[in-house]
Write a protein that holds these residues in place. Sequence first.
Motif, mmCIF file in Angstrom:
data_model
loop_
_atom_site.group_PDB
_atom_site.id
_atom_site.type_symbol
_atom_site.label_atom_id
_atom_site.label_comp_id
_atom_site.label_asym_id
_atom_site.label_seq_id
_atom_site.Cartn_x
_atom_site.Cartn_y
_atom_site.Cartn_z
ATOM 1 N N VAL A 91 -1.449 -1.546 -16.126
ATOM 2 C CA VAL A 91 -0.388 -1.289 -17.103
ATOM 3 C C VAL A 91 0.810 -2.191 -16.826
ATOM 4 C CG1 VAL A 91 -1.102 1.072 -17.589
ATOM 5 C CG2 VAL A 91 0.570 0.662 -15.800
ATOM 6 N N GLY A 92 0.955 -2.606 -15.574
ATOM 7 C CA GLY A 92 1.980 -3.579 -15.193
ATOM 8 C C GLY A 92 1.373 -4.971 -15.206
ATOM 9 N N PRO A 93 2.217 -5.987 -15.188
ATOM 10 C CA PRO A 93 1.708 -7.361 -15.269
ATOM 11 C C PRO A 93 0.995 -7.815 -14.003
ATOM 12 C CG PRO A 93 4.063 -7.385 -14.889
ATOM 13 C CD PRO A 93 3.684 -5.941 -15.109
ATOM 14 N N SER A 94 0.271 -8.885 -14.139
ATOM 15 C CA SER A 94 -0.369 -9.542 -12.995
ATOM 16 C C SER A 94 0.708 -10.148 -12.116
ATOM 17 C CB SER A 94 -1.301 -10.650 -13.477
ATOM 18 O OG SER A 94 -1.629 -11.518 -12.404
ATOM 19 N N LEU A 141 13.349 -0.725 -16.096
ATOM 20 C CA LEU A 141 12.947 0.518 -16.754
ATOM 21 C C LEU A 141 12.458 0.340 -18.190
ATOM 22 C CD1 LEU A 141 15.480 3.059 -15.238
ATOM 23 C CD2 LEU A 141 13.074 2.694 -14.676
ATOM 24 N N PRO A 142 13.095 -0.501 -19.015
ATOM 25 C CA PRO A 142 12.568 -0.675 -20.375
ATOM 26 C C PRO A 142 11.127 -1.197 -20.408
ATOM 27 C CG PRO A 142 14.794 -1.567 -20.236
ATOM 28 C CD PRO A 142 14.364 -1.228 -18.836
ATOM 29 N N LYS A 143 10.720 -1.876 -19.339
ATOM 30 C CA LYS A 143 9.354 -2.404 -19.277
ATOM 31 C C LYS A 143 8.432 -1.508 -18.450
ATOM 32 C CE LYS A 143 10.495 -7.198 -20.076
ATOM 33 N NZ LYS A 143 10.172 -8.565 -19.741
ATOM 34 N N GLY A 144 8.977 -0.387 -17.939
ATOM 35 C CA GLY A 144 8.158 0.552 -17.178
ATOM 36 C C GLY A 144 8.163 0.334 -15.676
ATOM 37 N N MET A 145 8.950 -0.620 -15.171
ATOM 38 C CA MET A 145 9.013 -0.888 -13.737
ATOM 39 C C MET A 145 10.094 -0.025 -13.108
ATOM 40 S SD MET A 145 8.104 -2.662 -11.049
ATOM 41 C CE MET A 145 8.786 -3.056 -9.450
ATOM 42 N N PRO A 146 9.694 0.925 -12.253
ATOM 43 C CA PRO A 146 10.699 1.768 -11.598
ATOM 44 C C PRO A 146 11.439 0.993 -10.498
ATOM 45 C CG PRO A 146 8.537 2.282 -10.734
ATOM 46 C CD PRO A 146 8.336 1.281 -11.849
ATOM 47 N N ARG A 170 0.826 -1.208 0.000
ATOM 48 C CA ARG A 170 0.000 0.000 0.000
ATOM 49 C C ARG A 170 0.864 1.263 0.000
ATOM 50 N NH1 ARG A 170 -5.448 -0.723 1.649
ATOM 51 N NH2 ARG A 170 -5.569 1.478 1.145
ATOM 52 N N ALA A 171 1.889 1.307 0.841
ATOM 53 C CA ALA A 171 2.740 2.493 0.963
ATOM 54 C C ALA A 171 3.482 2.799 -0.338
ATOM 55 C CB ALA A 171 3.738 2.311 2.101
ATOM 56 N N ALA A 172 3.900 1.768 -1.047
ATOM 57 C CA ALA A 172 4.623 1.963 -2.303
ATOM 58 C C ALA A 172 3.682 2.208 -3.477
ATOM 59 C CB ALA A 172 5.512 0.757 -2.589
ATOM 60 N N ALA A 173 2.382 2.134 -3.233
ATOM 61 C CA ALA A 173 1.356 2.370 -4.256
ATOM 62 C C ALA A 173 1.540 1.464 -5.478
ATOM 63 C CB ALA A 173 1.322 3.841 -4.653
ATOM 64 N N CYS A 174 1.876 0.225 -5.226
ATOM 65 C CA CYS A 174 2.076 -0.750 -6.305
ATOM 66 C C CYS A 174 0.807 -0.982 -7.112
ATOM 67 C CB CYS A 174 2.576 -2.072 -5.728
ATOM 68 S SG CYS A 174 4.087 -1.950 -4.772
ATOM 69 N N ASP A 175 -0.338 -0.730 -6.468
ATOM 70 C CA ASP A 175 -1.623 -0.947 -7.146
ATOM 71 C C ASP A 175 -1.819 -0.027 -8.343
ATOM 72 O OD1 ASP A 175 -1.780 1.119 -5.136
ATOM 73 O OD2 ASP A 175 -3.953 1.114 -5.402
ATOM 74 N N ARG A 176 -1.081 1.093 -8.401
ATOM 75 C CA ARG A 176 -1.217 2.007 -9.543
ATOM 76 C C ARG A 176 -0.917 1.306 -10.859
ATOM 77 N NH1 ARG A 176 2.638 6.810 -8.080
ATOM 78 N NH2 ARG A 176 3.862 4.987 -7.574
ATOM 79 N N CYS A 177 0.018 0.378 -10.840
ATOM 80 C CA CYS A 177 0.381 -0.335 -12.066
ATOM 81 C C CYS A 177 -0.084 -1.788 -12.078
ATOM 82 C CB CYS A 177 1.895 -0.300 -12.269
ATOM 83 S SG CYS A 177 2.543 1.367 -12.549
ATOM 84 N N HIS A 178 -0.100 -2.420 -10.906
ATOM 85 C CA HIS A 178 -0.403 -3.849 -10.846
ATOM 86 C C HIS A 178 -1.833 -4.151 -10.427
ATOM 87 C CE1 HIS A 178 3.733 -4.922 -11.656
ATOM 88 N NE2 HIS A 178 4.112 -4.015 -10.780
#
Length: 127
Positions: free
Chosen positions: A61-64, A86-91, A45-53
């Motif tokens: 926009v990120g994978p399952s 980064l090439p796949k959009g994962m910071p 939750r703190a890293a806001a991973c849900d924005r992409c996953h």
Amino acid sequence: MKLKQCVFAVLACLTVSVLADDKPYTVVDGYKVDAKTMEGFRTWRAAACDRCHGANQEGLVGPSLINSLKTLSQDEFVKTVTEGRLPKGMPSFGESQQVKEHINDLYAYLKGRSDGAITRAKVEPAK
């Protein structure tokens, strides 16, 4: 012959029990988790991973992550999160203190989701 079958059955049960204990999480009723797995959820939750996953880890926009953690090892997961792709959009989250301190807890939470042991995205502490 029956004694051999009984011994084999007992050994098989012990092996299954040991294998089950190798999980990095403990779950009761599908959503009540141990303290470390709960910390993994908080880190998610703190890293806001849900924005992409996605809120349910099923991908946007990120994978399952439900699917990804079926094949990613813990080492591969840690490398991906800390170094990014980064090439796949994962910071990279390697500079995040929360993520650095709780990367194994985050893995435990997501692995529990991927394994189907944690049946819903929002979890609660087990008592």
